[in-house]
Design a protein around this motif. Structure first.
Motif, mmCIF file in Angstrom:
data_model
loop_
_atom_site.group_PDB
_atom_site.id
_atom_site.type_symbol
_atom_site.label_atom_id
_atom_site.label_comp_id
_atom_site.label_asym_id
_atom_site.label_seq_id
_atom_site.Cartn_x
_atom_site.Cartn_y
_atom_site.Cartn_z
ATOM 1 N N THR A 94 -102.841 109.351 0.095
ATOM 2 C CA THR A 94 -102.141 108.233 0.132
ATOM 3 C C THR A 94 -102.931 107.115 -0.745
ATOM 4 N N LEU A 95 -102.214 106.471 -1.599
ATOM 5 C CA LEU A 95 -103.054 105.569 -2.460
ATOM 6 C C LEU A 95 -102.761 104.185 -1.823
ATOM 7 N N THR A 96 -103.873 103.371 -1.936
ATOM 8 C CA THR A 96 -103.933 101.942 -1.391
ATOM 9 C C THR A 96 -104.433 100.933 -2.565
ATOM 10 N N GLY A 97 -104.760 99.888 -2.111
ATOM 11 C CA GLY A 97 -105.352 98.830 -3.134
ATOM 12 C C GLY A 97 -106.669 99.137 -3.515
ATOM 13 N N VAL A 98 -107.404 99.962 -2.787
ATOM 14 C CA VAL A 98 -108.805 100.249 -2.971
ATOM 15 C C VAL A 98 -109.008 101.675 -3.409
ATOM 16 N N SER A 99 -109.759 101.858 -4.541
ATOM 17 C CA SER A 99 -110.173 103.164 -5.168
ATOM 18 C C SER A 99 -110.597 104.245 -4.287
ATOM 19 N N GLN A 100 -110.194 105.529 -4.251
ATOM 20 C CA GLN A 100 -110.565 106.323 -3.265
ATOM 21 C C GLN A 100 -110.210 107.721 -3.998
ATOM 22 N N GLU A 101 -111.162 108.712 -3.772
ATOM 23 C CA GLU A 101 -111.262 109.759 -4.440
ATOM 24 C C GLU A 101 -110.019 110.841 -4.198
ATOM 25 N N VAL A 102 -109.171 111.129 -5.307
ATOM 26 C CA VAL A 102 -108.016 111.813 -5.273
ATOM 27 C C VAL A 102 -108.083 113.106 -5.761
ATOM 28 N N VAL A 103 -109.342 113.549 -6.619
ATOM 29 C CA VAL A 103 -109.605 114.972 -6.981
ATOM 30 C C VAL A 103 -111.161 114.899 -6.978
ATOM 31 N N GLY A 104 -111.452 116.009 -6.533
ATOM 32 C CA GLY A 104 -112.969 116.283 -6.145
ATOM 33 C C GLY A 104 -113.509 116.582 -7.539
ATOM 34 N N ASP A 105 -115.021 116.771 -7.587
ATOM 35 C CA ASP A 105 -115.738 116.916 -8.560
ATOM 36 C C ASP A 105 -115.584 118.558 -8.853
ATOM 37 N N VAL B 146 -112.569 112.118 -9.517
ATOM 38 C CA VAL B 146 -111.584 111.099 -9.867
ATOM 39 C C VAL B 146 -110.886 110.389 -8.705
ATOM 40 N N GLY B 147 -110.942 108.925 -8.908
ATOM 41 C CA GLY B 147 -110.401 108.057 -7.982
ATOM 42 C C GLY B 147 -109.096 107.537 -8.463
ATOM 43 N N ALA B 148 -108.302 106.961 -7.538
ATOM 44 C CA ALA B 148 -107.145 106.300 -7.849
ATOM 45 C C ALA B 148 -106.829 104.897 -6.802
ATOM 46 N N TYR B 149 -106.112 104.148 -7.308
ATOM 47 C CA TYR B 149 -105.501 103.255 -6.418
ATOM 48 C C TYR B 149 -104.230 102.267 -7.084
ATOM 49 N N VAL B 150 -103.465 101.596 -6.288
ATOM 50 C CA VAL B 150 -102.333 100.748 -6.807
ATOM 51 C C VAL B 150 -102.882 99.611 -6.899
ATOM 52 N N GLU B 151 -103.026 99.018 -8.118
ATOM 53 C CA GLU B 151 -103.203 97.721 -8.393
ATOM 54 C C GLU B 151 -102.524 96.427 -7.588
ATOM 55 N N GLY B 152 -103.344 95.830 -6.859
ATOM 56 C CA GLY B 152 -102.652 94.725 -5.897
ATOM 57 C C GLY B 152 -102.140 95.440 -4.791
ATOM 58 N N GLY B 153 -102.491 96.688 -4.374
ATOM 59 C CA GLY B 153 -101.863 97.125 -3.185
ATOM 60 C C GLY B 153 -100.334 97.819 -3.481
ATOM 61 N N PRO B 154 -99.881 98.562 -2.614
ATOM 62 C CA PRO B 154 -98.672 99.468 -2.762
ATOM 63 C C PRO B 154 -97.584 98.270 -2.869
ATOM 64 N N GLN B 155 -96.897 98.356 -3.965
ATOM 65 C CA GLN B 155 -95.783 97.433 -4.122
ATOM 66 C C GLN B 155 -94.671 98.117 -3.655
ATOM 67 N N PRO B 156 -93.593 97.201 -3.239
ATOM 68 C CA PRO B 156 -92.575 97.642 -2.532
ATOM 69 C C PRO B 156 -91.371 97.258 -3.425
ATOM 70 N N LEU B 157 -90.179 98.043 -3.138
ATOM 71 C CA LEU B 157 -88.938 97.607 -3.815
ATOM 72 C C LEU B 157 -88.405 96.244 -3.414
ATOM 73 N N SER B 158 -87.993 95.496 -4.332
ATOM 74 C CA SER B 158 -87.797 94.247 -3.984
ATOM 75 C C SER B 158 -86.421 93.758 -4.905
ATOM 76 N N ASN B 159 -85.393 92.828 -4.173
ATOM 77 C CA ASN B 159 -84.033 92.367 -4.754
ATOM 78 C C ASN B 159 -84.415 90.803 -5.152
ATOM 79 N N GLY B 160 -85.751 90.446 -4.594
ATOM 80 C CA GLY B 160 -85.914 89.050 -4.507
ATOM 81 C C GLY B 160 -85.793 88.289 -2.980
ATOM 82 N N ILE B 161 -85.164 89.022 -2.335
ATOM 83 C CA ILE B 161 -85.120 88.726 -0.986
ATOM 84 C C ILE B 161 -85.457 89.416 0.031
#
Length: 162
Positions: free
Chosen positions: A110-121, A82-97
């Protein structure tokens, strides 16, 4: 006798008509029911069906940090890992500024914007539980107010290579 009957009949009709009025009232409850039944081949879903609907990071007074968000997932893939990633890369908290960085970890990876294995076969074949943890960097003294994020974590089935 006729007077008693003449008075009793209207009173009886009045009593019956008021009970009919009460019988015509009703109370209804609308119930929305859903069920998500995962595939027996591949799935990754939080154990808490309400997870993701309204998550809050609490501010820890004194420490000046935000509490992490943690959710346990049921994960299975009978034909690989199983692979996983954060769509668009890791999103920060934001208040608009200003923004506060968020880190995303699933099953210790650690998840990034690119799929990588998070649970082995071998671990995913029979199904397992793994935690998603989202943690915030420590806010600065000038960062206050409402901060929000709306990340999407995507899990994908990585096929077994023969």
């Amino acid at each position: 006798m006729f007077k008693k009957f003449a008075i009793a009949v209207p009173m009886t009709l009045l009593a019956l008509s008021s009970s009919v009025a009460f019988a015509a009232e009703e109370s209804r409850t609308s119930i929305n029911i859903s069920a998500t039944i995962p595939s027996k081949v591949f799935h990754a879903q939080p154990r808490d069906p309400n997870f993701g609907k309204d998550e809050k990071m609490a501010y820890v007074l004194g420490a000046g940090t935000l509490t992490p968000i943690r959710a346990t997932y049921d994960v299975q893939h009978t034909n690989g890992s199983v692979g996983a990633y954060v769509e668009g890369g890791p999103q920060p908290l934001s208040n608009g500024i200003n923004t506060i960085a968020l880190s995303y970890m699933f099953n210790g990876t650690t998840l990034t914007g690119v799929s990588q294995e998070v649970v082995g076969d071998s671990e995913s074949n029979g199904g397992m539980q793994a935690d998603l943890v989202i943690a915030a960097a420590k806010p600065t003294d000038t960062q206050n107010g409402l901060y929000t994020a709306n990340p999407v974590v995507i899990f994908d089935a990585i096929p077994r290579i023969p």
